[in-house]
Design a protein around this motif. Structure first.
Motif, PDB file in Angstrom:
ATOM      1  N   LYS A  51       1.705 -12.055 -54.185  1.00 23.49           N
ATOM      2  CA  LYS A  51       2.471 -12.955 -53.318  1.00 23.49           C
ATOM      3  C   LYS A  51       2.138 -12.718 -51.853  1.00 23.49           C
ATOM      4  O   LYS A  51       2.056 -11.569 -51.407  1.00 23.49           O
ATOM      5  CB  LYS A  51       3.963 -12.748 -53.543  1.00 23.49           C
ATOM      6  CG  LYS A  51       4.855 -13.564 -52.610  1.00 23.49           C
ATOM      7  CD  LYS A  51       6.320 -13.187 -52.798  1.00 23.49           C
ATOM      8  CE  LYS A  51       7.210 -13.921 -51.788  1.00 23.49           C
ATOM      9  NZ  LYS A  51       8.631 -13.514 -51.905  1.00 23.49           N
ATOM     10  N   VAL A  52       1.939 -13.796 -51.106  1.00 17.37           N
ATOM     11  CA  VAL A  52       1.846 -13.697 -49.650  1.00 17.37           C
ATOM     12  C   VAL A  52       3.266 -13.749 -49.117  1.00 17.37           C
ATOM     13  O   VAL A  52       3.945 -14.775 -49.221  1.00 17.37           O
ATOM     14  CB  VAL A  52       0.995 -14.832 -49.055  1.00 17.37           C
ATOM     15  CG1 VAL A  52       0.978 -14.744 -47.534  1.00 17.37           C
ATOM     16  CG2 VAL A  52      -0.429 -14.769 -49.598  1.00 17.37           C
ATOM     17  N   CYS A  53       3.733 -12.648 -48.582  1.00 21.55           N
ATOM     18  CA  CYS A  53       5.124 -12.550 -48.132  1.00 21.55           C
ATOM     19  C   CYS A  53       5.335 -13.280 -46.811  1.00 21.55           C
ATOM     20  O   CYS A  53       4.384 -13.680 -46.136  1.00 21.55           O
ATOM     21  CB  CYS A  53       5.520 -11.087 -47.993  1.00 21.55           C
ATOM     22  SG  CYS A  53       5.590 -10.191 -49.557  1.00 21.55           S
ATOM     23  N   SER A  54       6.586 -13.423 -46.439  1.00 27.36           N
ATOM     24  CA  SER A  54       6.960 -14.041 -45.172  1.00 27.36           C
ATOM     25  C   SER A  54       7.194 -12.971 -44.117  1.00 27.36           C
ATOM     26  O   SER A  54       7.577 -11.839 -44.437  1.00 27.36           O
ATOM     27  CB  SER A  54       8.233 -14.877 -45.339  1.00 27.36           C
ATOM     28  OG  SER A  54       8.073 -15.864 -46.319  1.00 27.36           O
ATOM     29  N   ARG A  55       6.978 -13.316 -42.887  1.00 29.72           N
ATOM     30  CA  ARG A  55       7.280 -12.409 -41.770  1.00 29.72           C
ATOM     31  C   ARG A  55       8.767 -12.046 -41.796  1.00 29.72           C
ATOM     32  O   ARG A  55       9.626 -12.918 -41.864  1.00 29.72           O
ATOM     33  CB  ARG A  55       6.922 -13.090 -40.461  1.00 29.72           C
ATOM     34  CG  ARG A  55       7.153 -12.261 -39.218  1.00 29.72           C
ATOM     35  CD  ARG A  55       6.813 -13.072 -37.991  1.00 29.72           C
ATOM     36  NE  ARG A  55       5.398 -13.434 -37.954  1.00 29.72           N
ATOM     37  CZ  ARG A  55       4.892 -14.384 -37.179  1.00 29.72           C
ATOM     38  NH1 ARG A  55       5.693 -15.076 -36.390  1.00 29.72           N
ATOM     39  NH2 ARG A  55       3.606 -14.647 -37.192  1.00 29.72           N
ATOM     40  N   GLY A  56       9.063 -10.753 -41.776  1.00 32.38           N
ATOM     41  CA  GLY A  56      10.443 -10.297 -41.794  1.00 32.38           C
ATOM     42  C   GLY A  56      11.042 -10.159 -43.177  1.00 32.38           C
ATOM     43  O   GLY A  56      12.191  -9.729 -43.317  1.00 32.38           O
ATOM     44  N   GLU A  57      10.279 -10.484 -44.212  1.00 28.45           N
ATOM     45  CA  GLU A  57      10.792 -10.356 -45.579  1.00 28.45           C
ATOM     46  C   GLU A  57      10.977  -8.878 -45.938  1.00 28.45           C
ATOM     47  O   GLU A  57      10.154  -8.031 -45.576  1.00 28.45           O
ATOM     48  CB  GLU A  57       9.830 -11.020 -46.557  1.00 28.45           C
ATOM     49  CG  GLU A  57      10.338 -11.097 -47.987  1.00 28.45           C
ATOM     50  CD  GLU A  57       9.425 -11.927 -48.891  1.00 28.45           C
ATOM     51  OE1 GLU A  57       9.613 -11.862 -50.122  1.00 28.45           O
ATOM     52  OE2 GLU A  57       8.535 -12.631 -48.359  1.00 28.45           O
ATOM     53  N   ILE A  58      12.076  -8.573 -46.622  1.00 28.04           N
ATOM     54  CA  ILE A  58      12.333  -7.218 -47.099  1.00 28.04           C
ATOM     55  C   ILE A  58      12.035  -7.190 -48.590  1.00 28.04           C
ATOM     56  O   ILE A  58      12.644  -7.938 -49.362  1.00 28.04           O
ATOM     57  CB  ILE A  58      13.792  -6.782 -46.856  1.00 28.04           C
ATOM     58  CG1 ILE A  58      14.213  -7.043 -45.407  1.00 28.04           C
ATOM     59  CG2 ILE A  58      13.982  -5.310 -47.234  1.00 28.04           C
ATOM     60  CD1 ILE A  58      13.408  -6.314 -44.376  1.00 28.04           C
ATOM     61  N   ILE A  59      11.089  -6.364 -48.994  1.00 25.87           N
ATOM     62  CA  ILE A  59      10.728  -6.286 -50.400  1.00 25.87           C
ATOM     63  C   ILE A  59      10.980  -4.877 -50.931  1.00 25.87           C
ATOM     64  O   ILE A  59      11.097  -3.918 -50.161  1.00 25.87           O
ATOM     65  CB  ILE A  59       9.262  -6.694 -50.638  1.00 25.87           C
ATOM     66  CG1 ILE A  59       8.296  -5.751 -49.900  1.00 25.87           C
ATOM     67  CG2 ILE A  59       9.024  -8.137 -50.216  1.00 25.87           C
ATOM     68  CD1 ILE A  59       6.822  -6.005 -50.213  1.00 25.87           C
ATOM     69  N   LYS A  60      11.060  -4.773 -52.240  1.00 29.98           N
ATOM     70  CA  LYS A  60      11.193  -3.486 -52.911  1.00 29.98           C
ATOM     71  C   LYS A  60       9.820  -3.113 -53.449  1.00 29.98           C
ATOM     72  O   LYS A  60       9.160  -3.928 -54.091  1.00 29.98           O
ATOM     73  CB  LYS A  60      12.210  -3.572 -54.041  1.00 29.98           C
ATOM     74  CG  LYS A  60      13.603  -3.968 -53.561  1.00 29.98           C
ATOM     75  CD  LYS A  60      14.547  -4.195 -54.729  1.00 29.98           C
ATOM     76  CE  LYS A  60      15.916  -4.659 -54.232  1.00 29.98           C
ATOM     77  NZ  LYS A  60      16.866  -4.913 -55.349  1.00 29.98           N
ATOM     78  N   VAL A  61       9.381  -1.886 -53.183  1.00 32.54           N
ATOM     79  CA  VAL A  61       8.002  -1.529 -53.503  1.00 32.54           C
ATOM     80  C   VAL A  61       7.901  -0.244 -54.308  1.00 32.54           C
ATOM     81  O   VAL A  61       8.712   0.675 -54.184  1.00 32.54           O
ATOM     82  CB  VAL A  61       7.152  -1.391 -52.217  1.00 32.54           C
ATOM     83  CG1 VAL A  61       7.110  -2.711 -51.456  1.00 32.54           C
ATOM     84  CG2 VAL A  61       7.653  -0.274 -51.312  1.00 32.54           C
ATOM     85  N   LYS A  62       6.865  -0.226 -55.138  1.00 30.80           N
ATOM     86  CA  LYS A  62       6.459   0.953 -55.885  1.00 30.80           C
ATOM     87  C   LYS A  62       5.288   1.585 -55.140  1.00 30.80           C
ATOM     88  O   LYS A  62       4.317   0.906 -54.792  1.00 30.80           O
ATOM     89  CB  LYS A  62       6.049   0.553 -57.297  1.00 30.80           C
ATOM     90  CG  LYS A  62       5.623   1.699 -58.199  1.00 30.80           C
ATOM     91  CD  LYS A  62       4.975   1.190 -59.474  1.00 30.80           C
ATOM     92  CE  LYS A  62       5.930   0.400 -60.342  1.00 30.80           C
ATOM     93  NZ  LYS A  62       5.297   0.082 -61.662  1.00 30.80           N
ATOM     94  N   VAL A  63       5.373   2.880 -54.877  1.00 29.05           N
ATOM     95  CA  VAL A  63       4.329   3.589 -54.138  1.00 29.05           C
ATOM     96  C   VAL A  63       3.205   3.992 -55.085  1.00 29.05           C
ATOM     97  O   VAL A  63       3.449   4.492 -56.189  1.00 29.05           O
ATOM     98  CB  VAL A  63       4.923   4.832 -53.444  1.00 29.05           C
ATOM     99  CG1 VAL A  63       3.822   5.712 -52.862  1.00 29.05           C
ATOM    100  CG2 VAL A  63       5.893   4.403 -52.352  1.00 29.05           C
TER     101      VAL A  63
END
Length: 289
Positions: A129-141
């Motif tokens: 996904k191309v995210c949006s500016r300022g979007e808060i996502i949950k991520v796996k490291v």
């Protein structure tokens, strides 16, 4: 937990800002008020997207401004755009930072031998996904690269959005090598060369440009979280950093929601975007050494 953004000023100008709100409608700092963990038991972190993939505007958390909105970096009184060094166009991942982390410029890392760069720790999201500016996502490291930027340690943590349809297939850095061949090599290539068109030398890396694994990366994130705890509690010198927070109630920098609102109200009203210089689309060709 949900978050929204509010734009102020005109995009593509020096007064453009993106402020953040939590689900209660309170203005918050993306540096200090968004929790580092989305799920601590599973080592899932929050990440603030500053630069969507394929874009060039160097947008970043304004660490020295009240409530730390996003803004475009400025160099020599000009808005900063990252150059396109063939074959790359703009940023090749969704680029951002993990909140409640801080690469302490007073701490010399035992592994890299360099001090921190005074910013939250950076992430490169390799999801589809191309995210949006300022979007808060949950991520796996998945792992990390140790960039040495003008003598400072500047960790680049490789992550994948937990909502990505392929996320369950990625659990460590070797999965990136196997499932996205060439992506890690391109990442090193990008960070090595992106300042060269501006007349600067190639960037260097610790560990000979090798990526460290998930466990190493999580350990590094946790260390920067501890540095942040000292920062927000005034146990470390903040220098020019602004630590104003509307949610960290035990911090000396804690402010009321009214104070936070006053900061945003003082910003310029949102307006039509200015045009982006055509020079931003230029492709640079560079003979690698």
């Amino acid at each position: 937990m949900s978050f929204t953004t509010e734009e102020r000023g005109k995009p593509n100008t020096q007064d453009y800002r993106v402020y953040f709100k939590n689900s209660n409608g309170t203005y918050i700092s993306p540096f200090h008020d968004i929790p580092i963990y989305a799920d601590e038991s599973k080592s899932i972190f929050h990440a603030v997207i500053e630069v969507p993939r394929w874009t060039n505007a160097k947008i970043e958390i304004a660490t020295k401004e009240p409530m730390n909105p996003l803004k475009q970096d400025v160099k020599k009184d000009n808005l900063r755009y990252v150059c396109n060094v063939f074959p790359h166009k703009g940023y090749i991942w969704n680029y951002g930072a993990i909140p409640q982390t801080w690469e302490d410029p007073g701490h010399r890392d035992n592994d890299t031998g360099c001090c921190g760069d005074n910013d939250p720790i950076d992430i490169c999201d390799i999801g589809n996904k191309v995210c949006s500016r300022g979007e808060i996502i949950k991520v796996k490291v998945l792992g990390t690269l140790a960039l040495i930027d003008e003598g400072e340690t500047d960790w680049k943590v490789i992550v994948i959005n937990t909502e990505d349809p392929e996320a369950e297939d990625f659990n460590d850095i070797d999965d990136v090598r196997r499932l996205k061949p060439g992506y890690l090599e391109a990442t090193v290539d990008w960070f090595r060369m992106y300042k060269v068109p501006d007349g600067k030398p190639e960037n260097q890396f610790a560990f000979d440009g090798d990526f460290k694994d998930r466990n190493f990366a999580i350990k590094t994130i946790k260390e920067t979280h501890e540095f942040w705890k000292k920062l927000i509690s005034k146990k470390s010198d903040a220098g020019e950093l602004n630590c104003m927070s509307s949610c960290v109630s035990d911090s000396p920098y804690f402010c009321s929601s009214a104070d936070a609102t006053a900061v945003v109200d003082s910003a310029s009203a949102f307006g039509d975007a200015e045009s982006v210089p055509s020079s931003v689309d230029k492709w640079f060709y560079y003979n690698k050494k």
